[in-house]
Write a protein that holds these residues in place. Structure first.
Motif, PDB file in Angstrom:
ATOM      1  N   ILE A   7       0.635  -1.166  -0.344  1.00  0.00           N
ATOM      2  CA  ILE A   7      -0.171  -0.167   0.020  1.00  0.00           C
ATOM      3  C   ILE A   7       0.531   1.114  -0.124  1.00  0.00           C
ATOM      4  O   ILE A   7       1.557   1.168   0.955  1.00  0.00           O
ATOM      5  CB  ILE A   7      -1.232   0.033   1.007  1.00  0.00           C
ATOM      6  CG1 ILE A   7      -1.969  -1.246   1.481  1.00  0.00           C
ATOM      7  CG2 ILE A   7      -1.801   1.232   1.153  1.00  0.00           C
ATOM      8  CD1 ILE A   7      -2.753  -1.560   0.448  1.00  0.00           C
ATOM      9  N   THR A   8       0.432   2.078  -0.849  1.00  0.00           N
ATOM     10  CA  THR A   8       1.657   3.495  -1.219  1.00  0.00           C
ATOM     11  C   THR A   8       1.116   4.624  -0.832  1.00  0.00           C
ATOM     12  O   THR A   8       0.044   4.093  -0.264  1.00  0.00           O
ATOM     13  CB  THR A   8       1.747   3.011  -2.775  1.00  0.00           C
ATOM     14  OG1 THR A   8       0.913   3.878  -3.415  1.00  0.00           O
ATOM     15  CG2 THR A   8       1.955   2.170  -3.019  1.00  0.00           C
ATOM     16  N   LEU A   9       1.712   5.482  -0.340  1.00  0.00           N
ATOM     17  CA  LEU A   9       1.440   6.795   0.331  1.00  0.00           C
ATOM     18  C   LEU A   9       0.280   7.511  -1.274  1.00  0.00           C
ATOM     19  O   LEU A   9      -0.555   8.386  -0.765  1.00  0.00           O
ATOM     20  CB  LEU A   9       2.703   8.302   0.533  1.00  0.00           C
ATOM     21  CG  LEU A   9       3.601   7.534   1.005  1.00  0.00           C
ATOM     22  CD1 LEU A   9       4.855   8.423   1.302  1.00  0.00           C
ATOM     23  CD2 LEU A   9       3.006   7.471   2.471  1.00  0.00           C
ATOM     24  N   GLY A  10       0.451   6.937  -1.894  1.00  0.00           N
ATOM     25  CA  GLY A  10      -0.548   7.552  -3.167  1.00  0.00           C
ATOM     26  C   GLY A  10      -2.156   7.079  -2.958  1.00  0.00           C
ATOM     27  O   GLY A  10      -3.086   7.035  -3.106  1.00  0.00           O
ATOM     28  N   TRP A  11      -1.783   5.287  -2.285  1.00  0.00           N
ATOM     29  CA  TRP A  11      -3.499   4.864  -1.671  1.00  0.00           C
ATOM     30  C   TRP A  11      -3.589   5.520  -1.164  1.00  0.00           C
ATOM     31  O   TRP A  11      -5.504   5.623  -0.560  1.00  0.00           O
ATOM     32  CB  TRP A  11      -3.384   3.646  -2.301  1.00  0.00           C
ATOM     33  CG  TRP A  11      -3.435   2.708  -3.310  1.00  0.00           C
ATOM     34  CD1 TRP A  11      -2.877   3.097  -4.024  1.00  0.00           C
ATOM     35  CD2 TRP A  11      -3.423   0.976  -3.188  1.00  0.00           C
ATOM     36  NE1 TRP A  11      -2.854   2.075  -5.455  1.00  0.00           N
ATOM     37  CE2 TRP A  11      -2.760   0.679  -4.719  1.00  0.00           C
ATOM     38  CE3 TRP A  11      -3.403   0.586  -2.877  1.00  0.00           C
ATOM     39  CZ2 TRP A  11      -3.488  -0.391  -4.789  1.00  0.00           C
ATOM     40  CZ3 TRP A  11      -3.636  -1.273  -2.732  1.00  0.00           C
ATOM     41  CH2 TRP A  11      -3.206  -1.727  -3.876  1.00  0.00           C
ATOM     42  N   VAL A  50       6.570   5.260  -2.603  1.00  0.00           N
ATOM     43  CA  VAL A  50       6.831   5.094  -0.911  1.00  0.00           C
ATOM     44  C   VAL A  50       5.792   4.396  -0.103  1.00  0.00           C
ATOM     45  O   VAL A  50       4.641   4.679  -0.167  1.00  0.00           O
ATOM     46  CB  VAL A  50       6.895   5.718  -0.225  1.00  0.00           C
ATOM     47  CG1 VAL A  50       6.909   5.962   1.630  1.00  0.00           C
ATOM     48  CG2 VAL A  50       7.460   7.116  -0.513  1.00  0.00           C
ATOM     49  N   GLY A  51       5.601   3.423  -0.026  1.00  0.00           N
ATOM     50  CA  GLY A  51       4.758   2.487   0.930  1.00  0.00           C
ATOM     51  C   GLY A  51       5.000   2.487   2.578  1.00  0.00           C
ATOM     52  O   GLY A  51       5.747   2.847   2.933  1.00  0.00           O
ATOM     53  N   ILE A  52       3.322   2.352   2.881  1.00  0.00           N
ATOM     54  CA  ILE A  52       3.405   2.823   3.867  1.00  0.00           C
ATOM     55  C   ILE A  52       4.144   2.256   5.378  1.00  0.00           C
ATOM     56  O   ILE A  52       4.122   2.263   6.131  1.00  0.00           O
ATOM     57  CB  ILE A  52       1.976   2.898   4.663  1.00  0.00           C
ATOM     58  CG1 ILE A  52       0.957   1.351   4.358  1.00  0.00           C
ATOM     59  CG2 ILE A  52       1.481   3.933   3.153  1.00  0.00           C
ATOM     60  CD1 ILE A  52      -0.096   1.354   4.948  1.00  0.00           C
ATOM     61  N   GLU A  53       4.631   1.198   5.104  1.00  0.00           N
ATOM     62  CA  GLU A  53       4.973   0.042   5.605  1.00  0.00           C
ATOM     63  C   GLU A  53       6.615  -0.376   5.502  1.00  0.00           C
ATOM     64  O   GLU A  53       7.289  -1.005   6.286  1.00  0.00           O
ATOM     65  CB  GLU A  53       4.700  -1.267   5.777  1.00  0.00           C
ATOM     66  CG  GLU A  53       3.160  -1.857   6.409  1.00  0.00           C
ATOM     67  CD  GLU A  53       2.949  -3.267   6.209  1.00  0.00           C
ATOM     68  OE1 GLU A  53       3.471  -4.663   5.720  1.00  0.00           O
ATOM     69  OE2 GLU A  53       1.943  -3.308   7.749  1.00  0.00           O
ATOM     70  N   GLU A  54       7.093   0.666   4.708  1.00  0.00           N
ATOM     71  CA  GLU A  54       8.776   0.951   4.667  1.00  0.00           C
ATOM     72  C   GLU A  54       8.549   1.546   6.251  1.00  0.00           C
ATOM     73  O   GLU A  54       8.636   1.937   6.888  1.00  0.00           O
ATOM     74  CB  GLU A  54       8.829   1.849   3.433  1.00  0.00           C
ATOM     75  CG  GLU A  54       8.562   1.102   1.968  1.00  0.00           C
ATOM     76  CD  GLU A  54       9.699   1.788   0.916  1.00  0.00           C
ATOM     77  OE1 GLU A  54      10.333   2.122   1.395  1.00  0.00           O
ATOM     78  OE2 GLU A  54       8.514   1.804   0.119  1.00  0.00           O
TER      79      GLU A  54
END
Length: 410
Positions: free
Chosen positions: A47-51, A235-239
């Motif tokens: 899940i990205t910052l875009g989503w 950028v993924g929210i779990e990075e």
């Protein structure tokens, strides 16, 4: 929030489109929880910052007592959403889609509340559709209507192929709204056409048409294209915090205010200050970018983690020091022969390259270092590797510990 006008104004903040105008306030005045649909096609695992732009708006609906209806498109993902694409998308296997779906749902709960959440998989109603059911769906829309969609129109005018399957996608997504009796559908601006198709289809099935609400699309780290895992500009929210902060610091100055507005909890006055600082360039722009990056990392990992990530960034990129907590690993014995390490095989085995060809590309491009010194050969002496810090790119490090046994190249 009991006043429908105030609630509608709060929920409308930041939205790009709300169709039809005034309908949100009218439904809120009915005094019942709205069924707010958000669809996710699990074409990738992260899940990205875009989503997250639309997901955070969905959470706002939940916080005001409304039901988030999360549609996991395990069926439609096999087709692939053609929105914004210039060519036909390859279809995914059932196994890949299922694995991606499991990963997506777990991450979504970082943003959404498990209360007032309904998770549905659209294979539940789409797989049982027979040929007759599909034909009934297609009878409600014409080819001319489909070609009104901007991306289809451009491809048709340019002589690029459009498959019948892609024409079906908006209808299948629209049928999701019929199946769950959505009051409102939420998503990015590129989804507006699909949302309007859903309004028409709901009307054809005797339902009250949903409200279409779209949120701005977040541009990726390249500053040009929509954030996308396939483009690698995301950028993924779990990075991990350090990775997230480092990626955000690579963003062009011109996009800092957009990220502050769409990807953080900073108020609009603070966003305006960051926008003005970014426009000045130089040190003020750098400070603005740091403020934005801290705010985004703090949103998903907490304030302390954001401070630690900034400190790690400074050690590595300002003072040019190696990270303080570098993991240790051994070079696989199969990558060593005759006192030399075969780097492409070692990088793959250590998870620092996706394939040997990828590893060779990194070496050739100067992206591999040992103790800060660039490596240009695919084979290096064991003595140079053992105990050294191996670096790939800007943010991947591992300290090599000795191995006891030597093998041969694979």
């Amino acid at each position: 929030m009991s006043n429908p006008q105030e609630e509608a104004a709060e929920l409308s903040k930041g939205a790009e489109h709300i169709v039809p105008d005034g309908e949100l306030e009218r439904r809120l005045a009915e005094g019942r929880p709205l069924r707010v649909k958000f669809g996710v096609d699990p074409t990738a695992r992260d899940i990205t910052l875009g989503w997250a732009v639309a997901l955070r708006k969905l959470r706002a609906f939940q916080d005001l007592g409304h039901t988030a209806v999360l549609i996991v498109g395990d069926f439609t993902a096999r087709i692939g959403d053609p929105s914004g694409r210039s060519e036909t998308r390859g279809q995914l296997s059932v196994e890949v889609v299922r694995a991606n779906a499991e990963g997506c749902v777990a991450q979504l709960l970082q943003i959404l509340s498990p209360d007032k959440l309904e998770v549905r998989y659209n294979s539940e109603w789409l797989e049982p559709l027979d040929v007759g059911g599909i034909l009934r769906l297609t009878s409600h829309y014409t080819v001319a209507q489909m070609l009104e969609r901007d991306d289809f129109s451009k491809r048709f005018s340019g002589g690029h192929p459009i498959s019948i399957t892609e024409f079906l996608y908006p209808l299948l997504q629209a049928y999701d709204s019929v199946a769950v009796e959505a009051d409102l559908e939420l998503g990015g601006t590129d989804q507006l056409f699909n949302f309007l198709v859903a309004r028409d289809l709901q009307r054809a099935f005797g339902q009250r048409p949903q409200i279409a609400m779209t949120m701005p699309l977040l541009v990726g780290l390249d500053g040009v294209n929509k954030m996308s895992q396939s483009l690698g500009n995301y950028v993924g929210i779990e990075e991990i915090p350090e990775e997230m902060f480092g990626k955000l610091m690579s963003l062009p100055d011109s996009r800092v205010a957009t990220y502050a507005r769409l990807a953080s909890d900073l108020d609009q006055d603070r966003v305006a200050e960051l926008e003005a600082a970014s426009a000045r360039g130089g040190p003020p722009a750098g400070l603005a970018k740091r403020t934005m990056a801290r705010a985004v990392v703090a949103l998903y990992h907490g304030t302390e983690a954001a401070k630690h990530a900034e400190g790690a960034f400074d050690r590595q990129f300002v003072r040019h020091e190696a990270p303080a907590d570098i993991p240790e690993a051994q070079v696989p014995a199969g990558s060593i022969r005759d006192g030399r390490v075969h780097l492409p095989g070692a990088l793959v085995a250590l998870g620092m390259a996706s394939s040997r060809s990828d590893a060779r590309r990194l070496i050739k491009g100067g992206g591999v270092r040992l103790d800060g010194r660039q490596v240009t050969d695919e084979e290096v002496d064991v003595s140079r590797v053992m105990g050294a810090t191996l670096q790939v790119g800007k943010r991947r490090f591992v300290r090599i510990s000795p191995v006891e046994s030597l093998g041969s190249f694979d």
